[in-house]
Design a protein around this motif. Structure first.
Motif, PDB file in Angstrom:
ATOM      1  N   ILE A 104       0.842  -1.202   0.000  1.00 57.27           N
ATOM      2  CA  ILE A 104       0.000   0.000   0.000  1.00 57.27           C
ATOM      3  C   ILE A 104       0.876   1.250   0.000  1.00 57.27           C
ATOM      4  N   LEU A 105       1.945   1.227   0.782  1.00 56.08           N
ATOM      5  CA  LEU A 105       2.860   2.371   0.822  1.00 56.08           C
ATOM      6  C   LEU A 105       3.516   2.595  -0.539  1.00 56.08           C
ATOM      7  N   LYS A 106       3.826   1.503  -1.239  1.00 54.66           N
ATOM      8  CA  LYS A 106       4.409   1.643  -2.573  1.00 54.66           C
ATOM      9  C   LYS A 106       3.389   2.191  -3.562  1.00 54.66           C
ATOM     10  N   LYS A 107       2.145   1.766  -3.411  1.00 51.89           N
ATOM     11  CA  LYS A 107       1.098   2.214  -4.328  1.00 51.89           C
ATOM     12  C   LYS A 107       0.807   3.701  -4.161  1.00 51.89           C
ATOM     13  N   PHE A 108       0.788   4.157  -2.908  1.00 46.15           N
ATOM     14  CA  PHE A 108       0.501   5.561  -2.620  1.00 46.15           C
ATOM     15  C   PHE A 108       1.779   6.201  -2.074  1.00 46.15           C
ATOM     16  N   SER A 109       2.483   6.893  -2.927  1.00 43.50           N
ATOM     17  CA  SER A 109       3.788   7.444  -2.536  1.00 43.50           C
ATOM     18  C   SER A 109       3.682   8.792  -1.829  1.00 43.50           C
ATOM     19  N   SER A 110       2.473   9.235  -1.589  1.00 40.86           N
ATOM     20  CA  SER A 110       2.254  10.558  -1.002  1.00 40.86           C
ATOM     21  C   SER A 110       2.806  10.654   0.424  1.00 40.86           C
ATOM     22  N   PRO A 111       3.367  11.797   0.793  1.00 46.02           N
ATOM     23  CA  PRO A 111       3.798  12.016   2.181  1.00 46.02           C
ATOM     24  C   PRO A 111       2.613  12.167   3.135  1.00 46.02           C
ATOM     25  N   LYS A 112       1.418  12.190   2.594  1.00 38.67           N
ATOM     26  CA  LYS A 112       0.222  12.297   3.435  1.00 38.67           C
ATOM     27  C   LYS A 112      -0.238  10.933   3.967  1.00 38.67           C
ATOM     28  N   LEU A 113       0.573   9.901   3.737  1.00 36.90           N
ATOM     29  CA  LEU A 113       0.290   8.558   4.251  1.00 36.90           C
ATOM     30  C   LEU A 113       1.370   8.155   5.232  1.00 36.90           C
ATOM     31  N   GLN A 114       0.969   7.618   6.377  1.00 39.88           N
ATOM     32  CA  GLN A 114       1.898   7.213   7.438  1.00 39.88           C
ATOM     33  C   GLN A 114       1.516   5.833   7.947  1.00 39.88           C
ATOM     34  N   ALA A 115       2.503   4.999   8.221  1.00 41.37           N
ATOM     35  CA  ALA A 115       2.261   3.688   8.836  1.00 41.37           C
ATOM     36  C   ALA A 115       2.924   3.637  10.205  1.00 41.37           C
ATOM     37  N   ILE A 116       2.246   3.016  11.156  1.00 39.02           N
ATOM     38  CA  ILE A 116       2.778   2.826  12.505  1.00 39.02           C
ATOM     39  C   ILE A 116       2.697   1.335  12.819  1.00 39.02           C
ATOM     40  N   PHE A 117       3.848   0.674  12.960  1.00 45.33           N
ATOM     41  CA  PHE A 117       3.906  -0.751  13.282  1.00 45.33           C
ATOM     42  C   PHE A 117       4.324  -0.915  14.743  1.00 45.33           C
ATOM     43  N   VAL A 118       3.519  -1.621  15.497  1.00 41.11           N
ATOM     44  CA  VAL A 118       3.851  -1.930  16.888  1.00 41.11           C
ATOM     45  C   VAL A 118       4.085  -3.433  16.988  1.00 41.11           C
ATOM     46  N   TRP A 119       5.303  -3.818  17.348  1.00 44.41           N
ATOM     47  CA  TRP A 119       5.650  -5.235  17.494  1.00 44.41           C
ATOM     48  C   TRP A 119       5.492  -5.624  18.958  1.00 44.41           C
ATOM     49  N   GLU A 120       4.729  -6.695  19.212  1.00 46.85           N
ATOM     50  CA  GLU A 120       4.365  -7.077  20.573  1.00 46.85           C
ATOM     51  C   GLU A 120       4.808  -8.506  20.903  1.00 46.85           C
ATOM     52  N   PRO A 121       5.043  -8.820  22.191  1.00 49.28           N
ATOM     53  CA  PRO A 121       5.389 -10.178  22.602  1.00 49.28           C
ATOM     54  C   PRO A 121       4.131 -11.012  22.834  1.00 49.28           C
ATOM     55  N   LEU A 122       3.680 -11.704  21.803  1.00 50.57           N
ATOM     56  CA  LEU A 122       2.409 -12.427  21.897  1.00 50.57           C
ATOM     57  C   LEU A 122       2.529 -13.925  21.651  1.00 50.57           C
ATOM     58  N   ARG A 123       3.682 -14.378  21.172  1.00 50.34           N
ATOM     59  CA  ARG A 123       3.896 -15.800  20.927  1.00 50.34           C
ATOM     60  C   ARG A 123       5.258 -16.204  21.464  1.00 50.34           C
ATOM     61  N   GLY A 124       5.419 -17.508  21.685  1.00 48.82           N
ATOM     62  CA  GLY A 124       6.704 -17.995  22.144  1.00 48.82           C
ATOM     63  C   GLY A 124       7.807 -17.620  21.174  1.00 48.82           C
ATOM     64  N   GLY A 125       8.880 -17.041  21.675  1.00 47.84           N
ATOM     65  CA  GLY A 125       9.989 -16.634  20.823  1.00 47.84           C
ATOM     66  C   GLY A 125       9.938 -15.191  20.379  1.00 47.84           C
ATOM     67  N   ASP A 126       8.841 -14.501  20.653  1.00 45.72           N
ATOM     68  CA  ASP A 126       8.770 -13.084  20.292  1.00 45.72           C
ATOM     69  C   ASP A 126       9.737 -12.275  21.144  1.00 45.72           C
ATOM     70  N   ASN A 127      10.589 -11.499  20.499  1.00 43.51           N
ATOM     71  CA  ASN A 127      11.474 -10.597  21.224  1.00 43.51           C
ATOM     72  C   ASN A 127      11.908  -9.479  20.287  1.00 43.51           C
ATOM     73  N   ALA A 128      12.645  -8.541  20.815  1.00 44.36           N
ATOM     74  CA  ALA A 128      13.030  -7.367  20.045  1.00 44.36           C
ATOM     75  C   ALA A 128      13.938  -7.715  18.872  1.00 44.36           C
ATOM     76  N   ALA A 129      14.761  -8.757  19.020  1.00 46.52           N
ATOM     77  CA  ALA A 129      15.650  -9.151  17.927  1.00 46.52           C
ATOM     78  C   ALA A 129      14.856  -9.662  16.740  1.00 46.52           C
ATOM     79  N   ASN A 130      13.866 -10.533  17.020  1.00 50.22           N
ATOM     80  CA  ASN A 130      13.014 -11.026  15.936  1.00 50.22           C
ATOM     81  C   ASN A 130      12.226  -9.893  15.293  1.00 50.22           C
ATOM     82  N   ALA A 131      11.751  -8.981  16.130  1.00 53.24           N
ATOM     83  CA  ALA A 131      10.988  -7.849  15.609  1.00 53.24           C
ATOM     84  C   ALA A 131      11.853  -7.017  14.660  1.00 53.24           C
TER      85      ALA A 131
END
Length: 210
Positions: free
Chosen positions: A91-118
């Protein structure tokens, strides 16, 4: 001849019943019930990715309130989450406008989830309009659970906000539109069944903001 006809009719009924009772695709190669209980401690490899707590996300959300925003809550060891991450990347590639922003929040929800994997999986989708980080607790997912009125911690969810929406109360605001990949939540909003719909809804808001 009559006996053969009866046998053929009976066989066709068996096939029809088997077909109609089979689970639909939407229920679920692409959805999961709830996160595993054995998530790795949040401190594991915590330096591998910048922290991104609730207040950080609130500030980022409000700082980009003049834009269309896509907020995603992701588990780094969840294949469906990484698939959803890729959808947002397209979607970000399709709409190259600076008026689009994405916010990704990586959370510890499964076994093995950690900051390195994120950090590893975050690098697979790169765009200067992505703000992302590692939240060492599922607290943000709980807040979005209440906002979305779903039965479990929010994760593998993709929330779209029109320009002008701000996070002013204790809970995040209701999204303008959202999709998910969770079992037991509105099947009409399954990203894995209709990924183009998320792009279409973002496109509508982008057109309105121009």
């Amino acid at each position: 001849m009559r006996k053969l006809y009866v046998l053929l009719l009976g066989g066709s009924l068996v096939v029809t019943l088997a077909w109609t009772s089979a689970p639909s695709v939407a229920s679920q190669d692409c959805c999961h019930r709830s996160p595993a209980k054995s998530a790795a401690p949040a401190s594991a490899s915590a330096a591998a990715m910048a922290s991104f707590n609730t207040e950080d996300v609130r500030k980022e959300f409000n700082a980009s309130s003049g834009k269309v925003r896509v907020v995603a809550l992701l588990s780094p060891t969840c294949p469906d989450c990484r698939s959803g991450q890729a959808v947002v990347g397209r979607i970000l590639k399709k709409f190259s406008s600076p008026k689009l922003q994405a916010i990704f929040v990586w959370e510890p929800l499964r076994g093995g989830d950690n900051a390195a994997n994120a950090a590893q999986h975050a690098a697979s989708v790169q765009d200067v309009r992505i703000a992302q980080g590692w939240d060492g607790t599922p607290e943000l997912g709980k807040l979005f659970r209440d906002t979305l009125d779903i039965y479990q911690v929010a994760w593998d969810v993709y929330l779209v906000y029109r320009p002008g929406v701000k996070w002013e109360g204790p809970r995040p605001p209701r999204p303008t539109f959202w999709m998910h990949q969770l079992e037991g939540v509105d099947p009409n909003l399954l990203l894995c069944v209709n990924p183009t719909r998320l792009s279409e809804e973002v496109g509508k808001l982008m057109a309105q903001s121009n």
